[in-house]
Write a protein that holds these residues in place. Structure first.
Motif, PDB file in Angstrom:
ATOM      1  N   SER A 137      42.278 -21.693  49.148  1.00  0.00           N
ATOM      2  CA  SER A 137      40.824 -21.871  49.117  1.00  0.00           C
ATOM      3  C   SER A 137      40.161 -21.091  50.238  1.00  0.00           C
ATOM      4  CB  SER A 137      40.468 -23.351  49.213  1.00  0.00           C
ATOM      5  OG  SER A 137      40.918 -23.895  50.437  1.00  0.00           O
ATOM      6  N   ARG A 138      40.782 -21.048  51.408  1.00  0.00           N
ATOM      7  CA  ARG A 138      40.195 -20.306  52.524  1.00  0.00           C
ATOM      8  C   ARG A 138      40.201 -18.813  52.236  1.00  0.00           C
ATOM      9  NH1 ARG A 138      43.357 -22.321  57.627  1.00  0.00           N
ATOM     10  NH2 ARG A 138      42.157 -20.704  58.665  1.00  0.00           N
ATOM     11  N   LEU A 139      41.246 -18.331  51.566  1.00  0.00           N
ATOM     12  CA  LEU A 139      41.279 -16.912  51.222  1.00  0.00           C
ATOM     13  C   LEU A 139      40.153 -16.552  50.257  1.00  0.00           C
ATOM     14  CD1 LEU A 139      45.072 -16.179  50.800  1.00  0.00           C
ATOM     15  CD2 LEU A 139      43.509 -15.013  52.338  1.00  0.00           C
ATOM     16  N   PHE A 140      39.962 -17.381  49.234  1.00  0.00           N
ATOM     17  CA  PHE A 140      38.912 -17.097  48.265  1.00  0.00           C
ATOM     18  C   PHE A 140      37.527 -17.197  48.893  1.00  0.00           C
ATOM     19  CE2 PHE A 140      41.964 -18.136  44.729  1.00  0.00           C
ATOM     20  CZ  PHE A 140      41.912 -16.878  44.150  1.00  0.00           C
ATOM     21  N   ASP A 141      37.392 -18.043  49.914  1.00  0.00           N
ATOM     22  CA  ASP A 141      36.092 -18.224  50.549  1.00  0.00           C
ATOM     23  C   ASP A 141      35.793 -17.149  51.581  1.00  0.00           C
ATOM     24  OD1 ASP A 141      36.243 -21.864  50.593  1.00  0.00           O
ATOM     25  OD2 ASP A 141      35.570 -20.451  49.060  1.00  0.00           O
ATOM     26  N   THR A 142      36.726 -16.267  51.819  1.00  0.00           N
ATOM     27  CA  THR A 142      36.555 -15.267  52.865  1.00  0.00           C
ATOM     28  C   THR A 142      36.209 -13.914  52.259  1.00  0.00           C
ATOM     29  OG1 THR A 142      38.149 -16.432  54.244  1.00  0.00           O
ATOM     30  CG2 THR A 142      37.681 -14.150  54.821  1.00  0.00           C
ATOM     31  N   ALA A 143      35.098 -13.339  52.704  1.00  0.00           N
ATOM     32  CA  ALA A 143      34.670 -12.055  52.154  1.00  0.00           C
ATOM     33  C   ALA A 143      35.425 -10.889  52.780  1.00  0.00           C
ATOM     34  CB  ALA A 143      33.175 -11.876  52.363  1.00  0.00           C
ATOM     35  N   GLY A 144      35.953 -11.060  53.970  1.00  0.00           N
ATOM     36  CA  GLY A 144      36.638  -9.983  54.674  1.00  0.00           C
ATOM     37  C   GLY A 144      36.643 -10.269  56.156  1.00  0.00           C
ATOM     38  N   PRO A 145      37.035  -9.295  56.963  1.00  0.00           N
ATOM     39  CA  PRO A 145      37.129  -9.532  58.410  1.00  0.00           C
ATOM     40  C   PRO A 145      35.781  -9.743  59.100  1.00  0.00           C
ATOM     41  CG  PRO A 145      38.389  -7.588  57.729  1.00  0.00           C
ATOM     42  CD  PRO A 145      37.526  -7.976  56.581  1.00  0.00           C
ATOM     43  N   GLU A 146      34.688  -9.373  58.445  1.00  0.00           N
ATOM     44  CA  GLU A 146      33.387  -9.393  59.123  1.00  0.00           C
ATOM     45  C   GLU A 146      33.051 -10.763  59.697  1.00  0.00           C
ATOM     46  OE1 GLU A 146      33.879  -8.455  55.989  1.00  0.00           O
ATOM     47  OE2 GLU A 146      32.941  -6.518  55.563  1.00  0.00           O
ATOM     48  N   LEU A 147      33.244 -11.815  58.896  1.00  0.00           N
ATOM     49  CA  LEU A 147      32.853 -13.152  59.333  1.00  0.00           C
ATOM     50  C   LEU A 147      33.637 -13.582  60.571  1.00  0.00           C
ATOM     51  CD1 LEU A 147      32.549 -14.976  55.882  1.00  0.00           C
ATOM     52  CD2 LEU A 147      30.722 -13.976  57.276  1.00  0.00           C
ATOM     53  N   ARG A 201      39.461   2.790  57.211  1.00  0.00           N
ATOM     54  CA  ARG A 201      38.132   3.220  56.762  1.00  0.00           C
ATOM     55  C   ARG A 201      37.118   2.088  56.956  1.00  0.00           C
ATOM     56  NH1 ARG A 201      38.104   8.155  54.777  1.00  0.00           N
ATOM     57  NH2 ARG A 201      40.026   9.048  53.911  1.00  0.00           N
ATOM     58  N   TRP A 202      37.551   0.874  56.766  1.00  0.00           N
ATOM     59  CA  TRP A 202      36.666  -0.270  57.011  1.00  0.00           C
ATOM     60  C   TRP A 202      36.284  -0.324  58.491  1.00  0.00           C
ATOM     61  CZ3 TRP A 202      36.820  -4.429  60.253  1.00  0.00           C
ATOM     62  CH2 TRP A 202      35.863  -5.425  60.027  1.00  0.00           C
ATOM     63  N   ILE A 203      37.259  -0.140  59.378  1.00  0.00           N
ATOM     64  CA  ILE A 203      36.982  -0.164  60.821  1.00  0.00           C
ATOM     65  C   ILE A 203      35.983   0.942  61.195  1.00  0.00           C
ATOM     66  CG2 ILE A 203      38.002   0.217  63.101  1.00  0.00           C
ATOM     67  CD1 ILE A 203      40.579  -1.082  61.979  1.00  0.00           C
ATOM     68  N   LEU A 204      36.221   2.152  60.676  1.00  0.00           N
ATOM     69  CA  LEU A 204      35.353   3.283  60.998  1.00  0.00           C
ATOM     70  C   LEU A 204      33.944   3.100  60.455  1.00  0.00           C
ATOM     71  CD1 LEU A 204      37.846   6.216  60.359  1.00  0.00           C
ATOM     72  CD2 LEU A 204      36.987   5.427  62.581  1.00  0.00           C
ATOM     73  N   ALA A 205      33.802   2.313  59.387  1.00  0.00           N
ATOM     74  CA  ALA A 205      32.485   2.129  58.765  1.00  0.00           C
ATOM     75  C   ALA A 205      31.635   1.084  59.468  1.00  0.00           C
ATOM     76  CB  ALA A 205      32.661   1.736  57.297  1.00  0.00           C
ATOM     77  N   GLN A 206      32.215   0.364  60.433  1.00  0.00           N
ATOM     78  CA  GLN A 206      31.444  -0.688  61.095  1.00  0.00           C
ATOM     79  C   GLN A 206      30.387  -0.080  62.006  1.00  0.00           C
ATOM     80  OE1 GLN A 206      31.968  -3.798  59.825  1.00  0.00           O
ATOM     81  NE2 GLN A 206      33.253  -2.410  58.616  1.00  0.00           N
ATOM     82  N   PRO A 207      29.178  -0.684  62.051  1.00  0.00           N
ATOM     83  CA  PRO A 207      28.098  -0.130  62.886  1.00  0.00           C
ATOM     84  C   PRO A 207      28.439  -0.159  64.362  1.00  0.00           C
ATOM     85  CG  PRO A 207      27.518  -2.296  62.045  1.00  0.00           C
ATOM     86  CD  PRO A 207      28.772  -1.906  61.328  1.00  0.00           C
ATOM     87  N   VAL A 259      30.661 -10.504  74.249  1.00  0.00           N
ATOM     88  CA  VAL A 259      31.469  -9.475  73.610  1.00  0.00           C
ATOM     89  C   VAL A 259      30.810  -9.119  72.288  1.00  0.00           C
ATOM     90  CG1 VAL A 259      33.716  -8.944  72.614  1.00  0.00           C
ATOM     91  CG2 VAL A 259      33.571 -10.330  74.691  1.00  0.00           C
ATOM     92  N   SER A 260      30.686  -7.841  71.986  1.00  0.00           N
ATOM     93  CA  SER A 260      30.128  -7.426  70.696  1.00  0.00           C
ATOM     94  C   SER A 260      31.256  -7.210  69.693  1.00  0.00           C
ATOM     95  CB  SER A 260      29.325  -6.139  70.847  1.00  0.00           C
ATOM     96  OG  SER A 260      30.200  -5.050  71.102  1.00  0.00           O
ATOM     97  N   ALA A 261      30.918  -7.311  68.405  1.00  0.00           N
ATOM     98  CA  ALA A 261      31.915  -7.064  67.365  1.00  0.00           C
ATOM     99  C   ALA A 261      32.459  -5.647  67.480  1.00  0.00           C
ATOM    100  CB  ALA A 261      31.305  -7.300  65.986  1.00  0.00           C
ATOM    101  N   ASN A 262      31.601  -4.686  67.856  1.00  0.00           N
ATOM    102  CA  ASN A 262      32.050  -3.309  68.010  1.00  0.00           C
ATOM    103  C   ASN A 262      33.046  -3.174  69.154  1.00  0.00           C
ATOM    104  OD1 ASN A 262      31.415  -0.350  69.339  1.00  0.00           O
ATOM    105  ND2 ASN A 262      31.490  -0.329  67.106  1.00  0.00           N
ATOM    106  N   THR A 263      32.801  -3.901  70.248  1.00  0.00           N
ATOM    107  CA  THR A 263      33.741  -3.876  71.373  1.00  0.00           C
ATOM    108  C   THR A 263      35.106  -4.407  70.942  1.00  0.00           C
ATOM    109  OG1 THR A 263      31.966  -4.151  72.985  1.00  0.00           O
ATOM    110  CG2 THR A 263      34.186  -4.751  73.702  1.00  0.00           C
ATOM    111  N   LEU A 264      35.106  -5.452  70.129  1.00  0.00           N
ATOM    112  CA  LEU A 264      36.368  -6.012  69.644  1.00  0.00           C
ATOM    113  C   LEU A 264      37.168  -4.999  68.832  1.00  0.00           C
ATOM    114  CD1 LEU A 264      35.668  -9.677  68.465  1.00  0.00           C
ATOM    115  CD2 LEU A 264      37.249  -8.925  70.242  1.00  0.00           C
ATOM    116  N   LEU A 265      36.466  -4.088  68.166  1.00  0.00           N
ATOM    117  CA  LEU A 265      37.141  -3.115  67.309  1.00  0.00           C
ATOM    118  C   LEU A 265      37.734  -1.943  68.087  1.00  0.00           C
ATOM    119  CD1 LEU A 265      34.667  -3.067  64.302  1.00  0.00           C
ATOM    120  CD2 LEU A 265      37.046  -3.829  64.254  1.00  0.00           C
ATOM    121  N   GLN A 266      37.536  -1.916  69.388  1.00  0.00           N
ATOM    122  CA  GLN A 266      38.152  -0.884  70.214  1.00  0.00           C
ATOM    123  C   GLN A 266      39.599  -1.280  70.529  1.00  0.00           C
ATOM    124  OE1 GLN A 266      36.133   1.821  70.649  1.00  0.00           O
ATOM    125  NE2 GLN A 266      34.707   0.553  69.479  1.00  0.00           N
ATOM    126  N   GLU A 267      40.470  -0.320  70.626  1.00  0.00           N
ATOM    127  CA  GLU A 267      41.867  -0.539  71.034  1.00  0.00           C
ATOM    128  C   GLU A 267      42.599  -1.515  70.114  1.00  0.00           C
ATOM    129  OE1 GLU A 267      42.709  -0.831  75.291  1.00  0.00           O
ATOM    130  OE2 GLU A 267      40.574  -0.559  75.663  1.00  0.00           O
TER     131      GLU A 267
END
Length: 289
Positions: free
Chosen positions: A240-250, A282-288, A13-21
């Protein structure tokens, strides 16, 4: 059991596929944000409308009507323990159906330790048969890959099986929408166990939108939820987990690398924007691609 794929193999599964639907979460307070979504969200995007104690049915209804008018698919929450009577439930379902063409809801128990009316939990509400009577075809329920701070795992699994049986017997389609988290490993393990136990319903994995911890806590306070360690415990997240997380990408990359449809079934994403749906979209739309 299917053996795990070799680490050298390409992800199934690709990250882009996950972002569908994908689907989204909103409160009735965010009704003014819906107009901005017309050019950002795909038509028919499911948008869950929460059932907060400081918002009235009329406000939730207006949010559903507005979402429907924008071409989105409103999915109102029904918090069983907050519903005072069968009459109140019937009235709300009738208005949702007639004014917003609602055919899909998300049923949860709700936070109060004692029910305000006849429904002690989500199962009790489902078993009434009222949802089908008012034209509800799909009934979504909750899942907890990271567990629940107040409910033992064995009880969570038993409740999930009970709801699965009740919904299947009544002919409802359903999806499982999980709490949001930041680690893929417990999600993948939970998905695999879910499929091993014979539950094949699609799952929407909860994902925190691209907001920082301070905004999360401010959002919680505005919604009447304890803006301290309480909100973190409620969602099963440590500071601590929140501070260690940059965003949904990881999380998305880790899920994409580990998901195998034959083992984990149909998996989609459910975003919690925490009051900023436009930023999340906008974050979702900006993903490659």
């Amino acid at each position: 059991m299917t053996q795990p794929s070799c680490s050298s193999a390409a992800p199934a599964v690709s990250a882009n596929t996950l972002l569908q639907e994908y689907s989204l979460e909103m409160t009735a307070k965010e009704i003014r944000s819906l107009a901005a979504l017309r050019t950002l969200a795909a038509p028919g995007t499911p948008i869950n409308i929460t059932f907060l104690p400081n918002e009235q049915d009329s406000a939730r209804l207006q949010a559903a009507i507005q979402a429907h008018s924008q071409g989105l698919l409103p999915v109102p929450h029904l918090a069983a323990r907050r519903i005072p009577s069968e009459t109140a439930l019937r009235s709300y379902l009738s208005r949702l159906r007639e004014q917003a063409d609602i055919q899909r809801v998300f049923v949860i128990a709700g936070d109060p330790p004692q029910p305000a009316g006849p429904y002690a939990d989500a199962l009790a509400l489902i078993q009434t048969g009222l949802l089908a009577e008012y034209g509800i075809r799909q009934v979504n329920i909750s899942g907890y890959p990271d567990g629940h701070p107040g409910i033992p795992d064995a009880q969570l699994w038993a409740a999930l099986h009970d709801k699965h049986r009740a919904l299947s017997q009544q002919g409802h389609d359903y999806e499982i929408i999980t709490q949001f988290g930041f680690e893929a490993a417990p999600v993948l393990a939970w998905l695999e166990r879910l499929r091993q136990e014979g539950i094949t319903a699609p799952v929407r994995i909860g994902v925190a939108g691209p907001v920082g911890v301070h905004k999360l806590l401010r959002y919680a306070a505005a919604c009447g939820v304890g803006a301290s360690a309480g909100i973190l415990r409620k969602y099963g997240v440590s500071l601590s987990r929140l501070f260690d997380t940059a965003g949904p990408e990881l999380l998305l990359r880790a899920l994409a690398a580990g998901l195998e449809p034959e083992r984990h079934g149909i998996v989609r994403l459910h975003f919690f924007p925490f009051g900023d749906m436009e930023k999340t979209l906008r974050w979702i739309l900006a993903q490659p691609a």
